[in-house]
Write an enzyme that holds these catalytic residues in place. Structure first.
Site, PDB file in Angstrom:
ATOM      1  N   TYR A  35       6.202 -59.461 -28.483  1.00  0.00           N
ATOM      2  CA  TYR A  35       6.454 -60.740 -27.821  1.00  0.00           C
ATOM      3  C   TYR A  35       7.015 -60.537 -26.424  1.00  0.00           C
ATOM      4  O   TYR A  35       7.425 -59.430 -26.045  1.00  0.00           O
ATOM      5  CB  TYR A  35       7.425 -61.588 -28.658  1.00  0.00           C
ATOM      6  CG  TYR A  35       8.873 -61.150 -28.593  1.00  0.00           C
ATOM      7  CD1 TYR A  35       9.803 -61.863 -27.833  1.00  0.00           C
ATOM      8  CD2 TYR A  35       9.336 -60.027 -29.286  1.00  0.00           C
ATOM      9  CE1 TYR A  35      11.131 -61.478 -27.772  1.00  0.00           C
ATOM     10  CE2 TYR A  35      10.651 -59.633 -29.242  1.00  0.00           C
ATOM     11  CZ  TYR A  35      11.563 -60.363 -28.476  1.00  0.00           C
ATOM     12  OH  TYR A  35      12.870 -59.960 -28.408  1.00  0.00           O
ATOM     13  N   ARG A  54       4.705 -55.063 -19.298  1.00  0.00           N
ATOM     14  CA  ARG A  54       5.511 -54.676 -20.451  1.00  0.00           C
ATOM     15  C   ARG A  54       4.832 -55.076 -21.749  1.00  0.00           C
ATOM     16  O   ARG A  54       4.856 -54.330 -22.739  1.00  0.00           O
ATOM     17  CB  ARG A  54       6.911 -55.300 -20.355  1.00  0.00           C
ATOM     18  CG  ARG A  54       7.869 -54.782 -21.421  1.00  0.00           C
ATOM     19  CD  ARG A  54       9.289 -55.237 -21.174  1.00  0.00           C
ATOM     20  NE  ARG A  54       9.422 -56.689 -21.304  1.00  0.00           N
ATOM     21  CZ  ARG A  54      10.567 -57.343 -21.078  1.00  0.00           C
ATOM     22  NH1 ARG A  54      11.638 -56.677 -20.669  1.00  0.00           N
ATOM     23  NH2 ARG A  54      10.635 -58.647 -21.230  1.00  0.00           N
ATOM     24  N   ARG A 101      -1.932 -59.513 -47.770  1.00  0.00           N
ATOM     25  CA  ARG A 101      -0.792 -58.627 -47.550  1.00  0.00           C
ATOM     26  C   ARG A 101      -1.099 -57.200 -47.996  1.00  0.00           C
ATOM     27  O   ARG A 101      -1.319 -56.920 -49.169  1.00  0.00           O
ATOM     28  CB  ARG A 101       0.431 -59.153 -48.297  1.00  0.00           C
ATOM     29  CG  ARG A 101       1.717 -58.431 -47.918  1.00  0.00           C
ATOM     30  CD  ARG A 101       2.928 -58.986 -48.667  1.00  0.00           C
ATOM     31  NE  ARG A 101       4.154 -58.387 -48.173  1.00  0.00           N
ATOM     32  CZ  ARG A 101       4.621 -57.192 -48.527  1.00  0.00           C
ATOM     33  NH1 ARG A 101       3.922 -56.455 -49.395  1.00  0.00           N
ATOM     34  NH2 ARG A 101       5.744 -56.722 -48.021  1.00  0.00           N
ATOM     35  N   HIS A 103       0.003 -53.101 -46.302  1.00  0.00           N
ATOM     36  CA  HIS A 103       0.675 -52.421 -45.192  1.00  0.00           C
ATOM     37  C   HIS A 103      -0.307 -51.852 -44.166  1.00  0.00           C
ATOM     38  O   HIS A 103      -0.033 -51.872 -42.968  1.00  0.00           O
ATOM     39  CB  HIS A 103       1.575 -51.295 -45.717  1.00  0.00           C
ATOM     40  CG  HIS A 103       2.848 -51.789 -46.328  1.00  0.00           C
ATOM     41  ND1 HIS A 103       2.889 -52.395 -47.565  1.00  0.00           N
ATOM     42  CD2 HIS A 103       4.127 -51.776 -45.864  1.00  0.00           C
ATOM     43  CE1 HIS A 103       4.136 -52.729 -47.843  1.00  0.00           C
ATOM     44  NE2 HIS A 103       4.906 -52.367 -46.833  1.00  0.00           N
ATOM     45  N   LYS A 148       8.664 -54.099 -27.419  1.00  0.00           N
ATOM     46  CA  LYS A 148       9.290 -55.403 -27.667  1.00  0.00           C
ATOM     47  C   LYS A 148       8.643 -56.059 -28.886  1.00  0.00           C
ATOM     48  O   LYS A 148       7.794 -56.943 -28.774  1.00  0.00           O
ATOM     49  CB  LYS A 148       9.172 -56.290 -26.428  1.00  0.00           C
ATOM     50  CG  LYS A 148      10.122 -57.475 -26.396  1.00  0.00           C
ATOM     51  CD  LYS A 148      10.100 -58.136 -25.032  1.00  0.00           C
ATOM     52  CE  LYS A 148      10.953 -59.402 -24.981  1.00  0.00           C
ATOM     53  NZ  LYS A 148      12.398 -59.112 -25.074  1.00  0.00           N
ATOM     54  N   GLU A 181      22.179 -50.503 -24.969  1.00  0.00           N
ATOM     55  CA  GLU A 181      21.973 -51.865 -24.471  1.00  0.00           C
ATOM     56  C   GLU A 181      22.600 -52.821 -25.465  1.00  0.00           C
ATOM     57  O   GLU A 181      23.206 -52.399 -26.458  1.00  0.00           O
ATOM     58  CB  GLU A 181      20.487 -52.163 -24.286  1.00  0.00           C
ATOM     59  CG  GLU A 181      19.674 -52.056 -25.567  1.00  0.00           C
ATOM     60  CD  GLU A 181      18.186 -52.302 -25.367  1.00  0.00           C
ATOM     61  OE1 GLU A 181      17.795 -52.712 -24.259  1.00  0.00           O
ATOM     62  OE2 GLU A 181      17.421 -52.101 -26.333  1.00  0.00           O
ATOM     63  N   LEU A 204      15.130 -51.430 -23.928  1.00  0.00           N
ATOM     64  CA  LEU A 204      14.001 -52.182 -23.397  1.00  0.00           C
ATOM     65  C   LEU A 204      14.082 -52.181 -21.880  1.00  0.00           C
ATOM     66  O   LEU A 204      15.165 -52.352 -21.306  1.00  0.00           O
ATOM     67  CB  LEU A 204      14.039 -53.624 -23.912  1.00  0.00           C
ATOM     68  CG  LEU A 204      12.856 -54.496 -23.512  1.00  0.00           C
ATOM     69  CD1 LEU A 204      11.596 -54.050 -24.241  1.00  0.00           C
ATOM     70  CD2 LEU A 204      13.149 -55.958 -23.789  1.00  0.00           C
TER      71      LEU A 204
END
Length: 283
Positions: A35, A54, A101, A103, A148, A181, A204
């Site tokens: 995101y 990014r 579902r 993996h 991210k 961070e 990040l």
């Protein structure tokens, strides 16, 4: 105007409260998604290209093929237009798509694209003028924080811990005792120059962080990207945290240690002023 959302499977913009995603979406089931959050100033997405670079890095690192960036830009501009917001936040999430579902990666699936726009909510000016407290805590996140992803449970738990201790944020400390961070911010200190942890897999690469370093270079403020410890941070004359939505927030207390004289320092104030010139006046 209401907050709005766009989901590529529906190919339409709707009110945010009306947006729906299937329960089999891998972003929901596995946090198999990345995101971005972009601040909008004066009706324009701030540092859009930096955010896209990014986002492309995050997509590459999780091996998610998404190439419709021109369409994404068109959608964002339309969301800004339809919302009528001049000061807003854009949220972009791209998942590996909808599949039963399992993996392992699904063999054939279309990525899900979710884009939302909401009116920006800035921190009260009194908080910026007064400064905030943060706490320190061990870093329990995974080792690819440069990606991210939406797998943010460790950040959520530590942010909640900070709030329960009357603090604004938590700063993560690695097993090597080095500062990394915060749960949703980068961190800077001032000790004979501006200092922030170097880019690595443990932090990040923040867009606001990048802008601050550019401002420091323009103002000829010495800046370093080097590792440092918690005690270095606590003994700094100034500390602040940065993020796209929070911008620059002065830190005046870390755990039970007062930073500097307990008030936002002159370098922090100068950087806030210059950042606001860029985003409010020049942009």
């Amino acid at each position: 105007m209401p907050d709005l959302a766009y989901i590529n499977h529906d190919q339409q913009i709707v009110e945010l409260t009306e947006a729906r995603l299937p329960v089999w979406d891998r972003g929901f089931l596995f946090a198999d998604s990345v995101y971005e959050v972009i601040r909008v100033y004066k009706g324009k997405a701030f540092r859009y290209e930096d955010h896209m670079e990014r986002l492309k890095h995050s997509l590459k690192e999780i091996r998610l093929d998404f190439a419709v960036f021109h369409e994404l830009e068109v959608i964002i501009k339309e969301l800004i237009k339809q919302s009528g917001y001049t000061d807003a936040k854009i949220y972009i999430q791209i998942t590996r798509g909808i599949a039963p579902r399992n993996h392992a990666f699904p063999e054939k699936t279309e990525p899900t694209l979710l884009v939302t726009i909401e009116k920006a909510k800035s921190l009260p000016e009194s908080v910026v003028e007064r400064g905030v407290k943060i706490i320190s805590s061990e870093d329990i996140r995974w080792s690819r924080c440069d990606v991210k992803t939406t797998a943010l449970l460790p950040n959520v738990l530590k942010k909640q811990l900070a709030l329960e201790q009357g603090a604004y944020e938590v700063v993560f400390i690695g097993p090597d005792n080095k500062v990394r961070e915060c749960s949703h911010c980068n961190i800077f200190m001032y000790r004979d120059g501006l200092v922030t942890p170097p880019e690595s897999q443990h932090i990040l690469s923040g867009i606001t962080r990048k802008v601050i370093l550019e401002i420091a270079e323009r103002l000829k403020i010495k800046s370093l990207q080097v590792d440092f410890g918690l005690e270095d941070l606590k003994s700094a004359s100034e500390v602040f945290v940065t993020g796209s939505l929070s911008e620059i927030v002065p830190v005046v207390e870390i755990d039970d240690s007062v930073v500097g004289n307990g008030r936002p320092g002159p370098i922090t104030k100068l950087l806030i002023e210059e950042y606001r010139k860029i985003t409010r006046e020049q942009y």
